[in-house]
Design a protein around this motif. Structure first.
Motif, PDB file in Angstrom:
ATOM      1  N   GLY A  11       7.334 -44.325  47.406  1.00  0.00           N
ATOM      2  CA  GLY A  11       8.136 -46.200  48.370  1.00  0.00           C
ATOM      3  C   GLY A  11       8.964 -46.148  48.528  1.00  0.00           C
ATOM      4  N   SER A  12      10.193 -46.502  47.276  1.00  0.00           N
ATOM      5  CA  SER A  12      11.472 -46.727  47.026  1.00  0.00           C
ATOM      6  C   SER A  12      12.194 -45.630  47.415  1.00  0.00           C
ATOM      7  CB  SER A  12      11.595 -46.649  45.147  1.00  0.00           C
ATOM      8  OG  SER A  12      12.998 -46.707  44.897  1.00  0.00           O
ATOM      9  N   ILE A  13      11.850 -44.629  47.104  1.00  0.00           N
ATOM     10  CA  ILE A  13      12.870 -43.144  47.774  1.00  0.00           C
ATOM     11  C   ILE A  13      12.986 -43.097  49.580  1.00  0.00           C
ATOM     12  CG2 ILE A  13      13.217 -41.218  48.365  1.00  0.00           C
ATOM     13  CD1 ILE A  13      12.039 -40.084  45.770  1.00  0.00           C
ATOM     14  N   MET A  14      11.770 -43.845  49.515  1.00  0.00           N
ATOM     15  CA  MET A  14      11.236 -43.773  51.897  1.00  0.00           C
ATOM     16  C   MET A  14      12.186 -44.861  52.256  1.00  0.00           C
ATOM     17  SD  MET A  14       9.528 -41.384  52.838  1.00  0.00           S
ATOM     18  CE  MET A  14       9.053 -41.618  54.324  1.00  0.00           C
ATOM     19  N   ASN A  15      11.651 -46.655  51.605  1.00  0.00           N
ATOM     20  CA  ASN A  15      12.518 -47.486  51.296  1.00  0.00           C
ATOM     21  C   ASN A  15      13.749 -46.800  51.550  1.00  0.00           C
ATOM     22  OD1 ASN A  15      13.012 -49.748  51.923  1.00  0.00           O
ATOM     23  ND2 ASN A  15      12.733 -50.638  50.012  1.00  0.00           N
ATOM     24  N   ARG A  16      14.790 -46.248  50.844  1.00  0.00           N
ATOM     25  CA  ARG A  16      16.398 -45.988  50.756  1.00  0.00           C
ATOM     26  C   ARG A  16      16.833 -45.303  52.270  1.00  0.00           C
ATOM     27  NH1 ARG A  16      16.791 -44.278  44.821  1.00  0.00           N
ATOM     28  NH2 ARG A  16      15.696 -45.248  44.407  1.00  0.00           N
ATOM     29  N   ILE A  17      16.252 -44.179  52.366  1.00  0.00           N
ATOM     30  CA  ILE A  17      15.592 -42.663  53.265  1.00  0.00           C
ATOM     31  C   ILE A  17      16.190 -44.445  54.432  1.00  0.00           C
ATOM     32  CG2 ILE A  17      15.410 -41.490  54.745  1.00  0.00           C
ATOM     33  CD1 ILE A  17      14.402 -40.150  52.183  1.00  0.00           C
ATOM     34  N   PHE A  18      14.672 -44.883  54.888  1.00  0.00           N
ATOM     35  CA  PHE A  18      14.994 -45.753  55.769  1.00  0.00           C
ATOM     36  C   PHE A  18      15.513 -46.588  56.371  1.00  0.00           C
ATOM     37  CE2 PHE A  18      13.540 -50.059  58.194  1.00  0.00           C
ATOM     38  CZ  PHE A  18      13.555 -48.759  59.683  1.00  0.00           C
ATOM     39  N   VAL A  19      16.321 -47.735  55.204  1.00  0.00           N
ATOM     40  CA  VAL A  19      17.739 -48.342  55.184  1.00  0.00           C
ATOM     41  C   VAL A  19      18.582 -47.339  55.327  1.00  0.00           C
ATOM     42  CG1 VAL A  19      18.716 -50.279  54.320  1.00  0.00           C
ATOM     43  CG2 VAL A  19      16.226 -50.585  53.925  1.00  0.00           C
TER      44      VAL A  19
ATOM     45  N   ALA B 133      26.370 -44.869  51.890  1.00  0.00           N
ATOM     46  CA  ALA B 133      24.962 -44.004  51.605  1.00  0.00           C
ATOM     47  C   ALA B 133      25.650 -43.318  51.672  1.00  0.00           C
ATOM     48  CB  ALA B 133      24.305 -43.568  53.046  1.00  0.00           C
ATOM     49  N   ILE B 134      26.757 -42.599  50.981  1.00  0.00           N
ATOM     50  CA  ILE B 134      26.520 -41.283  50.795  1.00  0.00           C
ATOM     51  C   ILE B 134      27.366 -41.862  48.496  1.00  0.00           C
ATOM     52  CG2 ILE B 134      29.220 -39.934  49.736  1.00  0.00           C
ATOM     53  CD1 ILE B 134      29.076 -39.433  52.802  1.00  0.00           C
ATOM     54  N   LYS B 135      27.826 -43.163  48.955  1.00  0.00           N
ATOM     55  CA  LYS B 135      28.021 -44.085  47.330  1.00  0.00           C
ATOM     56  C   LYS B 135      27.142 -44.837  46.589  1.00  0.00           C
ATOM     57  CE  LYS B 135      32.502 -43.091  46.774  1.00  0.00           C
ATOM     58  NZ  LYS B 135      32.645 -41.925  46.224  1.00  0.00           N
ATOM     59  N   LYS B 136      25.675 -44.560  47.743  1.00  0.00           N
ATOM     60  CA  LYS B 136      24.528 -45.310  46.862  1.00  0.00           C
ATOM     61  C   LYS B 136      24.719 -46.742  46.678  1.00  0.00           C
ATOM     62  CE  LYS B 136      22.767 -40.858  45.174  1.00  0.00           C
ATOM     63  NZ  LYS B 136      22.599 -39.551  44.426  1.00  0.00           N
ATOM     64  N   LYS B 137      25.646 -47.015  47.478  1.00  0.00           N
ATOM     65  CA  LYS B 137      25.894 -49.213  47.429  1.00  0.00           C
ATOM     66  C   LYS B 137      24.471 -49.404  48.875  1.00  0.00           C
ATOM     67  CE  LYS B 137      30.139 -48.669  45.955  1.00  0.00           C
ATOM     68  NZ  LYS B 137      31.602 -48.870  45.882  1.00  0.00           N
ATOM     69  N   GLU B 138      23.676 -49.497  47.908  1.00  0.00           N
ATOM     70  CA  GLU B 138      22.052 -50.248  48.593  1.00  0.00           C
ATOM     71  C   GLU B 138      22.541 -50.863  49.174  1.00  0.00           C
ATOM     72  OE1 GLU B 138      18.553 -50.026  46.015  1.00  0.00           O
ATOM     73  OE2 GLU B 138      19.138 -47.925  45.738  1.00  0.00           O
ATOM     74  N   GLY B 139      23.442 -52.193  48.923  1.00  0.00           N
ATOM     75  CA  GLY B 139      23.635 -53.619  48.927  1.00  0.00           C
ATOM     76  C   GLY B 139      24.133 -52.787  50.178  1.00  0.00           C
TER      77      GLY B 139
END
Length: 111
Positions: A4-12, A82-88
């Motif tokens: 679920g966490s991976i899917m949430n990151r992909i969706f956002v 997204a490339i730098k994985k900065k979710e905020g």
């Protein structure tokens, strides 16, 4: 939980990148076509339901360029985040993209 966490990151990530990219492309394509390739722009100046920026070609082109650059900036920032994985920052780009869509609708409502 982990899936679920991976899917949430992909969706956002997709929700931040795709709308801003589509709007940036459409607005900048319209502006570039009109300015550099002399494509015809059909303004609805005589239509009382048309937005205010249809009253002149310069105003229409300025409006198109402004929104195109706003969405292009959001698009580039969303890809970087997204490339730098900065979710905020990705989520901020998503929110800014949705606010930009709202501003387009609000801007089009003025007669």
């Amino acid at each position: 939980m982990f899936l679920g966490s991976i899917m949430n990151r992909i969706f956002v990530n997709l929700a931040a990148i795709l709308p801003s990219g589509i709007f940036a492309y459409s607005y900048l394509r319209e502006w570039i076509g009109a300015v550099f390739f002399k494509e015809e722009i059909l303004l609805q100046a005589s239509n009382p339901e048309a937005p205010y920026y249809h009253s002149s070609l310069d105003l229409y082109l300025w409006n198109t360029l402004t929104f195109g650059l706003i969405f292009f900036g959001i698009f580039v920032t969303a890809i970087y985040a997204a490339i730098k994985k900065k979710e905020g920052l990705v989520f901020l780009c998503f929110v800014l993209s949705m606010i930009g869509v709202f501003l387009i609708m609000f801007n089009g409502a003025f007669k």
